[in-house]
Structures are given as C-alpha cells and as structure tokens.
Scaffold this motif. Sequence first.
Motif, PDB file in Angstrom:
ATOM      1  N   GLN A 153      -6.205   3.762  -7.386  1.00  9.78           N
ATOM      2  CA  GLN A 153      -6.098   4.330  -6.037  1.00  9.78           C
ATOM      3  C   GLN A 153      -5.020   5.406  -5.984  1.00  9.78           C
ATOM      4  O   GLN A 153      -3.910   5.190  -6.466  1.00  9.78           O
ATOM      5  CB  GLN A 153      -5.738   3.235  -5.032  1.00  9.78           C
ATOM      6  CG  GLN A 153      -6.832   2.201  -4.856  1.00  9.78           C
ATOM      7  CD  GLN A 153      -6.522   1.241  -3.714  1.00  9.78           C
ATOM      8  OE1 GLN A 153      -5.886   0.237  -3.930  1.00  9.78           O
ATOM      9  NE2 GLN A 153      -6.970   1.568  -2.509  1.00  9.78           N
ATOM     10  N   GLU A 154      -5.385   6.522  -5.376  1.00  9.94           N
ATOM     11  CA  GLU A 154      -4.377   7.544  -5.100  1.00  9.94           C
ATOM     12  C   GLU A 154      -3.765   7.252  -3.732  1.00  9.94           C
ATOM     13  O   GLU A 154      -4.441   6.698  -2.852  1.00  9.94           O
ATOM     14  CB  GLU A 154      -5.025   8.926  -5.027  1.00  9.94           C
ATOM     15  CG  GLU A 154      -5.341   9.527  -6.362  1.00  9.94           C
ATOM     16  CD  GLU A 154      -5.764  10.989  -6.206  1.00  9.94           C
ATOM     17  OE1 GLU A 154      -4.860  11.835  -6.060  1.00  9.94           O
ATOM     18  OE2 GLU A 154      -6.962  11.269  -6.229  1.00  9.94           O
ATOM     19  N   TYR A 155      -2.548   7.699  -3.547  1.00  5.81           N
ATOM     20  CA  TYR A 155      -1.898   7.508  -2.249  1.00  5.81           C
ATOM     21  C   TYR A 155      -2.357   8.638  -1.314  1.00  5.81           C
ATOM     22  O   TYR A 155      -1.704   9.680  -1.217  1.00  5.81           O
ATOM     23  CB  TYR A 155      -0.378   7.498  -2.427  1.00  5.81           C
ATOM     24  CG  TYR A 155       0.343   7.108  -1.161  1.00  5.81           C
ATOM     25  CD1 TYR A 155       0.142   5.849  -0.602  1.00  5.81           C
ATOM     26  CD2 TYR A 155       1.197   7.994  -0.520  1.00  5.81           C
ATOM     27  CE1 TYR A 155       0.783   5.487   0.572  1.00  5.81           C
ATOM     28  CE2 TYR A 155       1.853   7.634   0.649  1.00  5.81           C
ATOM     29  CZ  TYR A 155       1.634   6.385   1.190  1.00  5.81           C
ATOM     30  OH  TYR A 155       2.264   6.020   2.353  1.00  5.81           O
ATOM     31  N   ASN A 193      -0.998   4.743  -6.099  1.00  2.00           N
ATOM     32  CA  ASN A 193      -0.367   3.568  -5.476  1.00  2.00           C
ATOM     33  C   ASN A 193      -0.906   2.234  -5.964  1.00  2.00           C
ATOM     34  O   ASN A 193      -0.318   1.201  -5.669  1.00  2.00           O
ATOM     35  CB  ASN A 193      -0.391   3.632  -3.947  1.00  2.00           C
ATOM     36  CG  ASN A 193      -1.767   3.488  -3.378  1.00  2.00           C
ATOM     37  OD1 ASN A 193      -2.719   3.899  -4.007  1.00  2.00           O
ATOM     38  ND2 ASN A 193      -1.873   2.898  -2.219  1.00  2.00           N
ATOM     39  N   ASN A 194      -1.993   2.250  -6.725  1.00  5.32           N
ATOM     40  CA  ASN A 194      -2.509   0.962  -7.167  1.00  5.32           C
ATOM     41  C   ASN A 194      -3.411   1.127  -8.376  1.00  5.32           C
ATOM     42  O   ASN A 194      -4.230   2.036  -8.423  1.00  5.32           O
ATOM     43  CB  ASN A 194      -3.301   0.310  -6.014  1.00  5.32           C
ATOM     44  CG  ASN A 194      -3.659  -1.120  -6.294  1.00  5.32           C
ATOM     45  OD1 ASN A 194      -2.878  -1.840  -6.913  1.00  5.32           O
ATOM     46  ND2 ASN A 194      -4.837  -1.550  -5.872  1.00  5.32           N
ATOM     47  N   CYS A 247       0.337  10.931  -7.407  1.00  3.97           N
ATOM     48  CA  CYS A 247       0.782   9.879  -6.481  1.00  3.97           C
ATOM     49  C   CYS A 247      -0.239   8.746  -6.573  1.00  3.97           C
ATOM     50  O   CYS A 247      -1.284   8.799  -5.917  1.00  3.97           O
ATOM     51  CB  CYS A 247       0.809  10.388  -5.047  1.00  3.97           C
ATOM     52  SG  CYS A 247       1.997  11.686  -4.762  1.00  3.97           S
ATOM     53  N   TYR A 281       0.825  -1.223   0.000  1.00  8.26           N
ATOM     54  CA  TYR A 281       0.000   0.000   0.000  1.00  8.26           C
ATOM     55  C   TYR A 281       0.853   1.265   0.000  1.00  8.26           C
ATOM     56  O   TYR A 281       0.502   2.270  -0.603  1.00  8.26           O
ATOM     57  CB  TYR A 281      -0.936   0.019   1.227  1.00  8.26           C
ATOM     58  CG  TYR A 281      -1.829   1.237   1.233  1.00  8.26           C
ATOM     59  CD1 TYR A 281      -2.992   1.273   0.473  1.00  8.26           C
ATOM     60  CD2 TYR A 281      -1.476   2.387   1.945  1.00  8.26           C
ATOM     61  CE1 TYR A 281      -3.788   2.405   0.428  1.00  8.26           C
ATOM     62  CE2 TYR A 281      -2.257   3.524   1.908  1.00  8.26           C
ATOM     63  CZ  TYR A 281      -3.414   3.526   1.153  1.00  8.26           C
ATOM     64  OH  TYR A 281      -4.197   4.651   1.092  1.00  8.26           O
ATOM     65  N   ASN A 282       1.996   1.185   0.670  1.00  3.97           N
ATOM     66  CA  ASN A 282       2.799   2.398   0.870  1.00  3.97           C
ATOM     67  C   ASN A 282       3.820   2.705  -0.220  1.00  3.97           C
ATOM     68  O   ASN A 282       4.677   3.559  -0.037  1.00  3.97           O
ATOM     69  CB  ASN A 282       3.465   2.349   2.238  1.00  3.97           C
ATOM     70  CG  ASN A 282       2.442   2.564   3.325  1.00  3.97           C
ATOM     71  OD1 ASN A 282       1.657   3.505   3.271  1.00  3.97           O
ATOM     72  ND2 ASN A 282       2.404   1.656   4.281  1.00  3.97           N
ATOM     73  N   THR A 283       3.769   1.994  -1.324  1.00  3.71           N
ATOM     74  CA  THR A 283       4.630   2.376  -2.445  1.00  3.71           C
ATOM     75  C   THR A 283       3.734   2.910  -3.551  1.00  3.71           C
ATOM     76  O   THR A 283       2.610   2.447  -3.732  1.00  3.71           O
ATOM     77  CB  THR A 283       5.428   1.176  -2.995  1.00  3.71           C
ATOM     78  OG1 THR A 283       4.513   0.204  -3.470  1.00  3.71           O
ATOM     79  CG2 THR A 283       6.325   0.574  -1.935  1.00  3.71           C
ATOM     80  N   TYR A 284       4.230   3.897  -4.257  1.00  2.00           N
ATOM     81  CA  TYR A 284       3.384   4.544  -5.270  1.00  2.00           C
ATOM     82  C   TYR A 284       4.244   5.141  -6.370  1.00  2.00           C
ATOM     83  O   TYR A 284       5.420   5.447  -6.183  1.00  2.00           O
ATOM     84  CB  TYR A 284       2.499   5.624  -4.630  1.00  2.00           C
ATOM     85  CG  TYR A 284       3.263   6.596  -3.766  1.00  2.00           C
ATOM     86  CD1 TYR A 284       3.582   6.291  -2.435  1.00  2.00           C
ATOM     87  CD2 TYR A 284       3.708   7.818  -4.290  1.00  2.00           C
ATOM     88  CE1 TYR A 284       4.312   7.171  -1.656  1.00  2.00           C
ATOM     89  CE2 TYR A 284       4.440   8.703  -3.510  1.00  2.00           C
ATOM     90  CZ  TYR A 284       4.729   8.372  -2.196  1.00  2.00           C
ATOM     91  OH  TYR A 284       5.459   9.235  -1.413  1.00  2.00           O
ATOM     92  N   TYR A 318      -9.142   7.643  -2.464  1.00  2.00           N
ATOM     93  CA  TYR A 318      -8.662   6.356  -1.930  1.00  2.00           C
ATOM     94  C   TYR A 318      -8.899   5.235  -2.941  1.00  2.00           C
ATOM     95  O   TYR A 318      -8.024   4.400  -3.165  1.00  2.00           O
ATOM     96  CB  TYR A 318      -9.368   6.047  -0.609  1.00  2.00           C
ATOM     97  CG  TYR A 318      -9.218   4.602  -0.205  1.00  2.00           C
ATOM     98  CD1 TYR A 318      -8.025   4.125   0.321  1.00  2.00           C
ATOM     99  CD2 TYR A 318     -10.267   3.688  -0.397  1.00  2.00           C
ATOM    100  CE1 TYR A 318      -7.866   2.798   0.659  1.00  2.00           C
ATOM    101  CE2 TYR A 318     -10.121   2.354  -0.057  1.00  2.00           C
ATOM    102  CZ  TYR A 318      -8.920   1.917   0.465  1.00  2.00           C
ATOM    103  OH  TYR A 318      -8.765   0.593   0.784  1.00  2.00           O
TER     104      TYR A 318
END
Length: 486
Positions: A410-412, A474-475, A472, A379-382, A446
Amino acid sequence: MNHYIQTICTIILFTLCGCASAPQAVLPVPEEKQIEWQKMETYAFIHFGLNTFNDKEWGYGDADPSLFNPSRLDCGQWASTLAACGMKGVILTAKHHDGFCLWPSKYTDYSVKNAPWKNGQGDLVRELAEACHEHGLKLGLYLSPWDRHQATYGTPEYVEYYRNQLDELLTNYGDIFEVWFDGANGGDGWYGGANETRSIDRRTYYDFPRLFEIVGQLQPRAVIFSDGGPGCRWVGNERGFAGETNWSFLRAGVVYPGYPNGNELQQGHPDGDQWTTAECDVSIRPGWFYHAGEDNSVKSVEHLTDLYYKSVGRNATLLLNFPVDTSGRINPIDSLRAIQWHQRVRQELSNNLLAGTHPVATNSRGNNFSPDRVIDPDYNTYWATRDDITSATLTFTFKEPQAINRLLIQEYIPLGQRVKSFSIEAKVGDQWKAVNPGEATTTIGYKRILRFDTVKAQAIRINFLEARGPLCINNVEAYHAEIDLN
Ligand code: FUL
C-alpha cells in the motif's frame, strides 16, 4: 535567532535525532472522504424494482405499479447478509431507467405508493436506511438520469423533476456515502404513452455540474460516481476488473458518459490532474436484476475471488451487485456463494508472514519514516525516502524459509499516488530470484495485491524502480494462501 541560524539548527537537530519532515504531496491528492471511501474496499449494489417482477433488465417505463408486490421483503435480511459478506455499504437503485421509484416521491405517482406492497404505505429507501444503520453499513443511492416513464423526458422540465428527486433522496434518508449517476441512455421508451425514441446530449442535458453542486450541498461527505467522477469513476467494463496499471487520476473534464476510451477508464491517466479512483461494478449473476432462469449462473467462489484480486487488489473498489428476488430477499444461492467467497478471501489473506520481521531499506528519511513503519498496524505511519530518492529496495528477512504466494503493498495515498514501476524478488537458498505475478508490476496506489506460484523464501524484497516523487509506503504484507489459484 535569525532565519539562517534557525534553519541550520533545525538541520543539525534532524541529523542528530534522525527526524525529518514529511515529504511534500505529489498532486493530485484525494479528498479525505475519498480515502475513507476507498478504505471500504467492498460494498454491494442492489438492483430491485418493477423489473424484478417483469423479468426484465431495462423496463420500458409502462409496467403497472400493481406488479410490485414482494411477499417477504426484508431489508434486515439484505443488510445482515451483506455485512456477513464483509460489505461495508450498499447502493440501492432507488429509481432505474424504467422510472419506478422505490420511495414515495412527491413528484410522481409512479412509485411504491401505488403498489400493493404495504398497501402503498411502504418506503423501501427508508427501510434500507434503517437496516443499514442497524447493521453498521453505509447507504448509497442510484438515481437513473434516463427515465423511460416520464412524459417530460427530454425537456428542461424533466431535469427539474430529476433535481427535485435528488433533493428528496439526499435530504430525507440520513447520511449517503455515494451517489451513483448512471451513464446509460438507450433512447426509446414509453414516455407518458408517446412510445418513441428520444435522444438527448448525455454531456449537457442533465447539467451535471449543477447536480454535483446539489450533492455537495446536501451530502458533503458523499462520493459522486459517474463515468468520469469526480468522486470515483466507472472502470470501463461491467465484468469487475481494473487495469493492471491503474492510476487514480483522470484529466478533469475529459471523460463524460459514453466516453469511448475504455482503456483510460480501466487504467486512469498517468498525467491526470483530478483524483478519481476506479470502482469495479459487477453482478454476482449475469443480469443486474433477478431472473429465475439465472439461478444456475451465480458466479463461483473462484470467479469472485479472482475479481477481488483484480479490483481491490488493483487499486480500485469492488461494487458487487445482488439482484434481490421476487420474494424481496437476497436469494439463498447468492448469499451462500458470497459468504463462502468472503471466507475464502479472508482465509487466503489471514496470516501475515511479515509481522515480526525487521524490514531494511536502501534509503529512508529518518526515524519517523523508517522501514519498520510498513509493518506497524497504523494507517498513518509510512516508510519514506529522502526527497531526491525515487527508487529504493525494501527487504524482509525470515528466521526460517517461508512459503509465500501473495504480496500486498500500500502506498500512503493522502500524499498522492507515486509508484510507476517495481519488481519482486525472493531469496531461495543463496540466490535472489525474480517473482513473476503474471501481471504488470507498475502502479500500486491505495492497495496492490499480487498472486504468484508458491516460493520458499529466506527473504523477500521489493525493488521500487520508478516513482513520481520520494516513496511513501505505509503497509506491506505477505501470505501463503493454501488454495493456490495460479
Ligand atoms: C448500467 C445500466 O444500464 C444497468 O441496467 C445497470 O444499472 C448498471 C449498473 O449500469 O449502465
């Protein structure tokens, strides 16, 4: 080394190794507990109380506690059913507008202690707290500010009574993930036998800032729901959907219970300074409380699936209500429907077609923020663009053409919500064609999930067109749902 040389060295180092520092946050940003809360995505509401036995939505406040007598009440059945539906938590109406308390409050006799259930020895809040613990669910509580039973309602004494009850609930039952302050105030009620209409100023009477302070002190991890937050906000309707455009922002202090602008609740405010994500509350039946006459009106799997996409898929959470029936259990019609719905959503989003692809972006900050960060499971990499770049394209190419009809982005959000506008294209043969999800491709937040007609794509690309800062993301995931709703 002086500061100047140090800076030059850092720049050279970053250029050589491709590293770069993380982008600055774009305000407002969520608190850590709000991020954890939004990751829950779906959780349940339980409406249960004297209303259940009186076949009412809004009890007047005069019903006899002796009517509260569920024959087979089993919070374990609630919790196991909800866990099987993918729910991550449950919010119980500890006290609804009729004033009847599901726990033996020491501040009133109008509670389970005067009900035949368990000879007055029962405590439903405790039973649910224990069942939640056993089934890995989080517990939330609804304590209606409006109380049609209490004689003191409308006076400062009632506000103290309300505060005391809040204190009891937030002290005695372990961790609470959300506290629900309902904005409804109808006016008339029993009020200790006065049988009259009492109106209060919904903005000032309850002294909400003081109540929020109590929550903050007793349950610092709890997210506070009210029409205007501050933890999360009402979405402006009770039908379970958020706006296509949906910012997690409100202007601090502007929205209050009864606030007339439903649009602002549904879509958030693009220039808001307070992070307050929308929560979509909706009942699986027409009513919030159980009515046997609604046994044939339980929402269909299709309807619930549509609501999932229009809530979780639009940067909100889904708070799905289960009206526990007179036996004290979630009715089998509702539990079966909800489990089928959960399986359906899982089935539609089961095989991520982007796994194993090599995403390519028109801009990137460097190695730590490279485009392949959007397909790793962390989750914490983007993927992030350079500071001056607020639009870019992200492309995923397949080895073989793939049938696709769902895209999840998903945005971080720990660094803020940024994207204002984007578009999707699919490469069919040699041609890039616009993909039309039939709804505005504006905000992401999110999570955004879009549905569209199946396209057989050689590649798929997202054009991020406008944002409040560098991107940013992330997914990103893509799916082919076998059952096409469009
Ligand atoms: C409303 C209440 O008046 C309904 O009875 C229900 O509890 C719903 C969730 O909120 O404001």
